[in-house]
Design a protein around this motif. Structure first.
Motif, PDB file in Angstrom:
ATOM      1  N   LEU A  20       0.841  -1.201   0.000  1.00  0.00           N
ATOM      2  CA  LEU A  20       0.000   0.000   0.000  1.00  0.00           C
ATOM      3  C   LEU A  20       0.873   1.247   0.000  1.00  0.00           C
ATOM      4  O   LEU A  20       0.624   2.186  -0.769  1.00  0.00           O
ATOM      5  CB  LEU A  20      -0.933   0.002   1.213  1.00  0.00           C
ATOM      6  N   ASN A  21       1.890   1.282   0.838  1.00  0.00           N
ATOM      7  CA  ASN A  21       2.812   2.426   0.855  1.00  0.00           C
ATOM      8  C   ASN A  21       3.519   2.581  -0.484  1.00  0.00           C
ATOM      9  O   ASN A  21       3.717   3.702  -0.961  1.00  0.00           O
ATOM     10  CB  ASN A  21       3.842   2.242   1.970  1.00  0.00           C
ATOM     11  N   ALA A  22       3.878   1.452  -1.093  1.00  0.00           N
ATOM     12  CA  ALA A  22       4.531   1.493  -2.407  1.00  0.00           C
ATOM     13  C   ALA A  22       3.592   2.077  -3.456  1.00  0.00           C
ATOM     14  O   ALA A  22       4.010   2.881  -4.305  1.00  0.00           O
ATOM     15  CB  ALA A  22       4.980   0.090  -2.805  1.00  0.00           C
ATOM     16  N   ALA A  23       2.309   1.709  -3.397  1.00  0.00           N
ATOM     17  CA  ALA A  23       1.329   2.223  -4.353  1.00  0.00           C
ATOM     18  C   ALA A  23       1.133   3.725  -4.173  1.00  0.00           C
ATOM     19  O   ALA A  23       1.025   4.472  -5.158  1.00  0.00           O
ATOM     20  CB  ALA A  23      -0.002   1.489  -4.184  1.00  0.00           C
TER      21      ALA A  23
ATOM     22  N   PHE B 130      -9.525   9.829  -4.257  1.00  0.00           N
ATOM     23  CA  PHE B 130     -10.340   9.948  -3.037  1.00  0.00           C
ATOM     24  C   PHE B 130     -11.805   9.605  -3.272  1.00  0.00           C
ATOM     25  O   PHE B 130     -12.573   9.516  -2.313  1.00  0.00           O
ATOM     26  CB  PHE B 130     -10.217  11.370  -2.470  1.00  0.00           C
ATOM     27  N   ILE B 131     -12.208   9.411  -4.525  1.00  0.00           N
ATOM     28  CA  ILE B 131     -13.612   9.139  -4.820  1.00  0.00           C
ATOM     29  C   ILE B 131     -14.066   7.844  -4.160  1.00  0.00           C
ATOM     30  O   ILE B 131     -15.093   7.808  -3.465  1.00  0.00           O
ATOM     31  CB  ILE B 131     -13.853   9.088  -6.336  1.00  0.00           C
ATOM     32  N   VAL B 132     -13.313   6.762  -4.367  1.00  0.00           N
ATOM     33  CA  VAL B 132     -13.689   5.463  -3.791  1.00  0.00           C
ATOM     34  C   VAL B 132     -13.693   5.510  -2.257  1.00  0.00           C
ATOM     35  O   VAL B 132     -14.671   5.075  -1.631  1.00  0.00           O
ATOM     36  CB  VAL B 132     -12.771   4.346  -4.317  1.00  0.00           C
ATOM     37  N   PRO B 133     -12.638   6.031  -1.602  1.00  0.00           N
ATOM     38  CA  PRO B 133     -12.683   6.118  -0.132  1.00  0.00           C
ATOM     39  C   PRO B 133     -13.863   6.930   0.388  1.00  0.00           C
ATOM     40  O   PRO B 133     -14.459   6.580   1.409  1.00  0.00           O
ATOM     41  CB  PRO B 133     -11.346   6.785   0.220  1.00  0.00           C
ATOM     42  N   ILE B 134     -14.224   8.020  -0.310  1.00  0.00           N
ATOM     43  CA  ILE B 134     -15.355   8.846   0.129  1.00  0.00           C
ATOM     44  C   ILE B 134     -16.662   8.067   0.023  1.00  0.00           C
ATOM     45  O   ILE B 134     -17.505   8.104   0.924  1.00  0.00           O
ATOM     46  CB  ILE B 134     -15.428  10.150  -0.687  1.00  0.00           C
ATOM     47  N   VAL B 135     -16.821   7.321  -1.089  1.00  0.00           N
ATOM     48  CA  VAL B 135     -18.029   6.510  -1.269  1.00  0.00           C
ATOM     49  C   VAL B 135     -18.146   5.476  -0.155  1.00  0.00           C
ATOM     50  O   VAL B 135     -19.211   5.293   0.451  1.00  0.00           O
ATOM     51  CB  VAL B 135     -18.031   5.832  -2.646  1.00  0.00           C
TER      52      VAL B 135
ATOM     53  N   ASN C 280      -7.496   0.649  -6.422  1.00  0.00           N
ATOM     54  CA  ASN C 280      -7.996   1.984  -6.736  1.00  0.00           C
ATOM     55  C   ASN C 280      -6.865   2.907  -7.186  1.00  0.00           C
ATOM     56  O   ASN C 280      -6.988   3.621  -8.194  1.00  0.00           O
ATOM     57  CB  ASN C 280      -8.687   2.570  -5.497  1.00  0.00           C
ATOM     58  N   LEU C 281      -5.758   2.890  -6.458  1.00  0.00           N
ATOM     59  CA  LEU C 281      -4.616   3.746  -6.816  1.00  0.00           C
ATOM     60  C   LEU C 281      -4.021   3.370  -8.165  1.00  0.00           C
ATOM     61  O   LEU C 281      -3.666   4.241  -8.969  1.00  0.00           O
ATOM     62  CB  LEU C 281      -3.537   3.664  -5.730  1.00  0.00           C
TER      63      LEU C 281
ATOM     64  N   LEU D 118     -12.828  -3.732 -12.916  1.00  0.00           N
ATOM     65  CA  LEU D 118     -13.027  -3.219 -11.559  1.00  0.00           C
ATOM     66  C   LEU D 118     -14.494  -2.957 -11.233  1.00  0.00           C
ATOM     67  O   LEU D 118     -14.934  -3.210 -10.108  1.00  0.00           O
ATOM     68  CB  LEU D 118     -12.211  -1.936 -11.377  1.00  0.00           C
ATOM     69  N   LEU D 119     -15.258  -2.466 -12.208  1.00  0.00           N
ATOM     70  CA  LEU D 119     -16.657  -2.172 -11.932  1.00  0.00           C
ATOM     71  C   LEU D 119     -17.489  -3.434 -11.766  1.00  0.00           C
ATOM     72  O   LEU D 119     -18.432  -3.462 -10.973  1.00  0.00           O
ATOM     73  CB  LEU D 119     -17.241  -1.305 -13.050  1.00  0.00           C
ATOM     74  N   THR D 120     -17.128  -4.484 -12.485  1.00  0.00           N
ATOM     75  CA  THR D 120     -17.834  -5.751 -12.287  1.00  0.00           C
ATOM     76  C   THR D 120     -17.516  -6.312 -10.909  1.00  0.00           C
ATOM     77  O   THR D 120     -18.387  -6.857 -10.225  1.00  0.00           O
ATOM     78  CB  THR D 120     -17.449  -6.767 -13.387  1.00  0.00           C
ATOM     79  N   MET D 121     -16.271  -6.158 -10.489  1.00  0.00           N
ATOM     80  CA  MET D 121     -15.901  -6.560  -9.136  1.00  0.00           C
ATOM     81  C   MET D 121     -16.629  -5.701  -8.111  1.00  0.00           C
ATOM     82  O   MET D 121     -17.092  -6.203  -7.070  1.00  0.00           O
ATOM     83  CB  MET D 121     -14.381  -6.415  -8.964  1.00  0.00           C
ATOM     84  N   ALA D 122     -16.777  -4.401  -8.399  1.00  0.00           N
ATOM     85  CA  ALA D 122     -17.528  -3.523  -7.503  1.00  0.00           C
ATOM     86  C   ALA D 122     -18.996  -3.942  -7.443  1.00  0.00           C
ATOM     87  O   ALA D 122     -19.628  -3.873  -6.382  1.00  0.00           O
ATOM     88  CB  ALA D 122     -17.418  -2.068  -7.976  1.00  0.00           C
TER      89      ALA D 122
END
Length: 211
Positions: A9-12, A45-50, A66-67, A99-103
């Motif tokens: 995560l830090n690397a991303a 930040f869109i996904v974290p806000i959602v 997401n990143l 990603l959207l199908t996974m979502a």
């Protein structure tokens, strides 16, 4: 295991920041997309806000995905001119389909309040739902791009050069990406064994079970 996830995560995050820094340098040296850099700062930040609005705790795996998607869609595509390269936008639409199908799968399980779909009827409904969700978002995105043409004469759908072809191929790429995810999820249920795709949600469920 936790330390390894934190490392990735830090690397991303560092990877994304480095991309932003380079995009500023790139656009200060003769290119004209500098105004999109602030947009690229906000997109992740869109996904974290959602998730925050839904009161769902994010997992590191979803944050990394997401990143990575935002990096290629926003930084490489918009600020570094990726969308000017042949087929780059098709690759991004293909990735959005994944990603959207996974979502859609995550949303289905959240609405059903289950960790895993078990019975056959729910499985069939889930397979239809996740593809409908993916294609609905793909259509809404094309509506947005068309509105940019109509109201601002900003031709992000390449209407003047390709007509409807660009919009149709964008949606087809998203559809193909979604079908691949569908096959992966169906394979997991057919074998009655979790795989990488289903584990993304199961990990999210476990992280929120006691919240």
């Amino acid at each position: 295991m936790k330390k390894r996830k934190s490392f990735w995560l830090n690397a991303a995050i560092l990877f994304y920041i480095a991309g932003l820094a380079y995009s500023v340098y790139y656009n200060l040296n003769g290119h004209t997309e500098l105004w999109l850099v602030p947009v690229s700062c906000l997109v992740p930040f869109i996904v974290p806000i959602v998730f925050k609005l839904l009161h769902i705790r994010l997992t590191e795996r979803i944050m990394i995905l997401n990143l990575l998607f935002c990096f290629f869609a926003a930084i490489v595509g918009s600020t570094l001119g990726g969308y000017n390269q042949p087929y780059y936008d098709k690759i991004v639409h293909f990735g959005s389909g994944l990603l959207l199908t996974m979502a859609g799968y995550i949303l289905f399980c959240v609405l059903k309040k289950i960790r895993r779909v078990e019975n056959k009827e729910d499985t069939y409904v889930m397979l239809i739902f996740i593809n409908a969700f993916n294609l609905a978002i793909a259509v809404l995105w094309e509506f947005y791009e068309y509105s940019m043409l109509v109201f601002f004469n900003y031709d992000c759908i390449n209407h003047y050069s390709s007509g409807i072809h660009d919009s149709m191929t964008d949606m087809l790429c998203a559809c193909v990406g979604g079908l691949l995810i569908t096959l992966g999820i169906y394979h997991s249920y057919h074998r009655h064994k979790p795989n990488f795709l289903t584990k993304i949600y199961e990990e999210l469920f476990d992280a929120n079970e006691k919240v």
